[in-house]
Enzyme design. Structure first.
Site, short mmCIF file in Angstrom:
data_model
loop_
_atom_site.label_atom_id
_atom_site.label_comp_id
_atom_site.label_asym_id
_atom_site.label_seq_id
_atom_site.Cartn_x
_atom_site.Cartn_y
_atom_site.Cartn_z
N ARG A 235 -12.51 -6.81 -16.11
CA ARG A 235 -11.59 -7.18 -14.86
C ARG A 235 -12.49 -7.76 -13.50
O ARG A 235 -11.91 -8.50 -12.99
CB ARG A 235 -10.86 -5.87 -14.45
CG ARG A 235 -9.61 -5.82 -13.52
CD ARG A 235 -8.67 -5.01 -13.55
NE ARG A 235 -9.39 -3.57 -13.01
CZ ARG A 235 -8.88 -2.60 -12.84
NH1 ARG A 235 -7.54 -2.30 -13.43
NH2 ARG A 235 -9.52 -1.52 -12.40
N GLU B 247 4.44 -2.50 -8.10
CA GLU B 247 3.48 -1.35 -8.43
C GLU B 247 3.46 -0.70 -6.72
O GLU B 247 4.11 -0.99 -6.02
CB GLU B 247 2.09 -1.58 -9.00
CG GLU B 247 1.27 -2.69 -8.17
CD GLU B 247 -0.09 -2.80 -8.79
OE1 GLU B 247 -0.43 -2.07 -9.30
OE2 GLU B 247 -0.41 -4.18 -8.41
N LYS C 163 -8.55 -7.30 -8.39
CA LYS C 163 -8.98 -6.17 -7.47
C LYS C 163 -9.81 -6.74 -6.17
O LYS C 163 -10.89 -6.53 -5.85
CB LYS C 163 -9.50 -5.36 -8.10
CG LYS C 163 -9.34 -3.76 -7.62
CD LYS C 163 -9.50 -2.62 -8.93
CE LYS C 163 -9.73 -1.51 -8.18
NZ LYS C 163 -8.32 -0.76 -7.81
#
Ligand code: PLP
Ligand code: COI
Length: 340
Positions: A81, A219, A183
């Site tokens: 990721r 989210e 992220k």
């Protein structure tokens, strides 16, 4: 020797530990990196990270198992990721095998800070990268630093496994085709006002809806949603603008393969939420934090699971996932990375 810390009473905060991993990128290559004692960073006043927020991070945990090993949960997925994040931010990828090795090295060097089995605490591991050289025109840096520090942590939300109250946010988190799926530090910088405002009004977190239509559940600031239907299915939002949570992806496997549940990974309309039996936030920091109530501009959605305890299905998911992470339940192949 484990440090003399009151493990059961620590919250989710930063505590300096002994060693951190540092590697520098210059002239197109990463150096070999080292474990160092200095917890501070010295960079140019004009570093790209300081001017244009060119920074990203990861989060994972180390656990002490029942039989006394120190393990990490799926660090390869954090490595991949972070590669995806770096590519989107024009940052150099830190090689994934070296990422996993550096995580293991830094955990081993801070082994005394890994909370004991059963203490309720874990060692949080924070890999991160930033553009470190001076950049004044808007462009990516040429030099970068990749670091990993560790800090022992307790529950992310005060009260541990007690259900929390969240609100539907009027602020958006991530645009379609933006950076919600990676992220990047910038996703968190822009959420700070929303979280301070939510806390000031007594809410633990924000539920963000999709920026384009405000009809679909995305989210929260730091976790994906899971919902349990009245007939016991796991439903979890699918969106290109949310972070692909490793905890959520693991829970989908746990639900299907360990608990025999039906799993639906699909768009979830906010209008459906009132009909679910249970709701939770899932992530490395959050583990699974049950949501008891959602405030939608004064209209409350109260889940039948109530405000006292985690719902029964959420609890089964929680016990199975943490059982796997702490070595009490056999893990699927490759999920547990033994460090020592
Ligand atoms: N969503 C956001 C915005 C997060 O910051 C996090 C935390 O990492 C998650 C979801 C959960 O992801 P993971 O389960 O990989 O920790
Ligand atoms: C994590 O769960 O690791 C995160 O990065 C979430 C963060 C908001 C603490």
């Amino acid at each position: 020797m484990s440090k003399n810390i009151d493990w059961s009473n620590i919250g989710f905060g930063y505590m300096e530990t002994d060693k951190r991993f540092v590697s520098n990128y210059k002239d197109g290559a990463w150096d070999q990196g080292a474990l160092v004692s200095d917890a501070t960073v010295t960079i140019s006043e004009c570093a790209c990270v300081l001017q244009y927020a060119q920074t990203c991070f990861e989060g994972l945990k180390a656990y002490t198992t029942e039989d006394g090993h120190i393990v990490c949960f799926r660090p390869d997925l954090n490595a991949s990721r972070m590669s995806d994040t770096c590519k989107r931010l024009e940052m150099p990828v830190f090689p994934e095998d070296r990422f996993v090795q550096a995580v293991a090295d830094v955990v081993k060097a801070n082994a005394d800070y890994v909370p004991p089995f059963g203490s309720g605490a874990t060692l949080y591991i924070r890999p991160y990268m930033f553009g470190s050289n001076a950049v004044i025109g808007v462009k990516p840096a040429d030099e970068y630093q990749f670091r990993i520090f560790t800090t022992p942590v307790g529950p992310y939300f005060k009260g541990g496994a007690k259900p929390i109250v969240i609100r539907v946010s009027d602020f958006d988190r991530a645009a379609p085709h933006g950076t919600g799926h990676i992220k990047a530090g910038l996703n968190y910088a822009m959420s700070l006002h929303a979280i301070v405002d939510a806390h000031n009004q007594g809410y633990a977190e924000n539920m963000y809806l999709d920026a384009a239509t405000h009809t679909k559940v995305e989210e929260t600031g730091g976790a994906n949603f899971i919902f349990i239907t009245k007939d016991g299915k796991l439903v979890t939002p699918k969106s290109d603008s949310i972070l692909p949570s490793i905890t959520r992806r693991s829970l989908m496997v746990v639900a299907e393969k360990y608990l025999g549940m039906t799993v639906e990974h699909r768009e979830v309309y906010f209008d459906e939420v009132k009909d679910f039996a249970e709701c939770g936030l899932c992530g490395t920091a959050a583990v699974i934090s049950p949501v008891g109530k959602i405030d939608d501009h004064g209209k409350e959605i109260c889940f039948p699971s109530g405000m006292d305890d985690m719902g029964p299905v959420t609890k089964k998911l929680y016990d199975t996932l943490t059982g796997i992470q702490m070595g009490k339940i056999e893990a699927p192949e490759g999920w547990i990375h033994v460090i020592q």
